[in-house]
Design an enzyme around this catalytic site. Structure first.
Site, PDB file in Angstrom:
ATOM      1  CG  ASP A  79      53.006  30.991  40.138  1.00  0.00           C
ATOM      2  OD1 ASP A  79      52.405  31.930  40.708  1.00  0.00           O
ATOM      3  OD2 ASP A  79      54.240  30.965  39.981  1.00  0.00           O
ATOM      4  CB  SER A 137      54.237  32.922  43.348  1.00  0.00           C
ATOM      5  OG  SER A 137      53.710  34.108  42.772  1.00  0.00           O
ATOM      6  CG  ASP A 193      25.396  47.697  39.122  1.00  0.00           C
ATOM      7  OD1 ASP A 193      24.857  48.013  38.052  1.00  0.00           O
ATOM      8  OD2 ASP A 193      25.001  48.095  40.224  1.00  0.00           O
ATOM      9  CG  HIS A 247      47.171  41.952  43.785  1.00  0.00           C
ATOM     10  ND1 HIS A 247      47.696  42.847  44.694  1.00  0.00           N
ATOM     11  CD2 HIS A 247      46.125  42.588  43.211  1.00  0.00           C
ATOM     12  CE1 HIS A 247      47.000  43.972  44.667  1.00  0.00           C
ATOM     13  NE2 HIS A 247      46.040  43.829  43.780  1.00  0.00           N
ATOM     14  CG  HIS A 286      37.168  48.684  40.322  1.00  0.00           C
ATOM     15  ND1 HIS A 286      38.048  49.648  39.900  1.00  0.00           N
ATOM     16  CD2 HIS A 286      37.943  47.699  40.854  1.00  0.00           C
ATOM     17  CE1 HIS A 286      39.285  49.269  40.169  1.00  0.00           C
ATOM     18  NE2 HIS A 286      39.245  48.088  40.746  1.00  0.00           N
TER      19      HIS A 286
END
EC number: 1.11.1.-
Length: 373
Positions: A89, A91, A221, A68, A196
């Protein structure tokens, strides 16, 4: 929604499982820059204080935070004269008051606050360095591949703008376009989605948490790539929710974005390649994760501190691609037009059902929602 992810990583939490041994610092003499030495203390702290020596919720949250943070970068916005974010960075930690208001960051507040307090103890590393070193360690804690780590990211100058984190309800075209703007190919996105294979959803449908068919503690996996191609026949839990696709099993949650990417002409054959050759998964994931950690950064100004990433851990045995009990190749929605789907065997016994994980040990009172502390 919390799902590691990668589309919002991609919205992530973890199936908690103990690792047989705690990884130790690698020191092979390939890099002796003294600026790397600070990570001796960082490693000890995050392994014991943050991850508590297990591949658990905090480890997977760190991977989600890393994605993210990095994906909040848009050269297209910068070219138009707008602020397009600083990429990898830190943030999301420095300007958490702003970035945690972004819808796709829901559920990260507790982890961000905890990690920020620990990062402040190490004045010689930036928030960005802390996040991506922690992500490299988390990958090893969860029996994933060892990836490179670069030190020296400058401090972030502003929060990333909203609208840059892909959402599971987005179309494949929108997701691929957003990733391309940040510098990623469709293949690299599919590489990152290996995360996932160890994840749960917690904020889409509170009545139906996800449990992997194989409870082996590993972040990588190939079975994830098989089961995403099984025909969906039911809505688990309370029914359809934004970002959710039909599932082949009761009590199994499926992201709409995973479902569509596995079947889209632009990504289907590459998706299938993980089932054809499971050995490619680790190297591809490590390479894509390293690229993610360098989004928006000048690698020539960074220091290679990869020798400070933990050495190998004793990973549990992971089975190769297979069909769950009660399923056959007829249940696979093979979508690669260039070559046939590989022949894989099915488990014996009655059809697999995914049990809901036990509740009550993580602040949950049994109603499907975690209680506030």
């Amino acid at each position: 929604m919390r799902f590691i992810s990668l589309l919002s990583i991609l919205h992530g939490a973890a199936f908690i499982a103990a690792i047989p041994t705690t990884p130790t610092r690698r020191d092979d003499g390939n890099d002796t820059n003294p600026k790397c030495d600070v990570y001796k203390d960082v490693l000890s702290t995050i392994q014991t204080t943050v991850f508590e020596n297990v591949c658990g919720d905090e480890a997977l949250d760190v991977l989600r935070i890393a994605f993210h943070d990095a994906i909040g970068f848009s050269p297209a916005l910068n070219k138009s004269g707008q602020w397009g974010g600083g990429g990898a960075d830190g943030s999301i930690m420095k300007f958490s008051d702003e970035e945690l208001l972004i819808d796709q960051n829901v559920g990260l507040d507790t982890s961000i606050i905890r990690l920020k307090a620990i990062a402040l103890q190490f004045v010689d590393i930036s928030y960005g360095d802390f996040i991506y070193y922690a992500a490299a360690v988390a990958t090893r804690m969860c029996s994933g591949p060892r990836m490179k780590f670069w030190h020296g990211r400058p401090a972030p100058i502003a929060a990333s703008p909203p609208g840059l984190i892909p959402d599971p309800s987005d179309s494949v075209t929108k997701i691929l376009d957003r990733m391309a703007d940040a510098g990623f190919t469709p293949e690299e996105l599919i590489d990152l989605l290996a995360s996932h294979s160890l994840a749960v959803q917690e904020d889409v449908d509170l009545t139906i948490p996800f449990t992997p068919l194989d409870s082996t503690p590993t972040v990588l996996d190939t079975q994830f790539y098989v089961e995403t191609l099984l025909e969906g026949t039911m809505w688990p839990g309370n029914g359809s929710n934004p970002g959710e696709a039909m599932s082949p099993f009761p009590d199994e949650f499926r992201l709409q974005s995973d479902h569509l990417l596995a079947r889209d002409d632009r990504t289907a054959c590459y998706w299938q390649s993980f089932i054809e050759d499971e050995s490619v998964l680790g190297p591809r994931f490590a390479k894509a994760m390293e690229k993610m950690s360098l989004v928006g950064q000048d690698v020539d100004s960074l220091i290679d501190c990869s020798h400070m990433v933990p050495d190998s851990v004793a990973a549990a045995s992971v089975r190769g691609p297979h069909l769950p009990a009660g399923k056959s190749l007829a249940d696979i929605e093979a979508s690669c037009k260039d070559r046939p789907f590989p022949t894989i065997s099915a488990d014996s016994g009655p059809q697999t059902s995914i049990p809901k994980p036990p509740r009550g040990n993580d602040g949950d009172d049994g109603d499907g929602a975690a209680d506030d502390d």
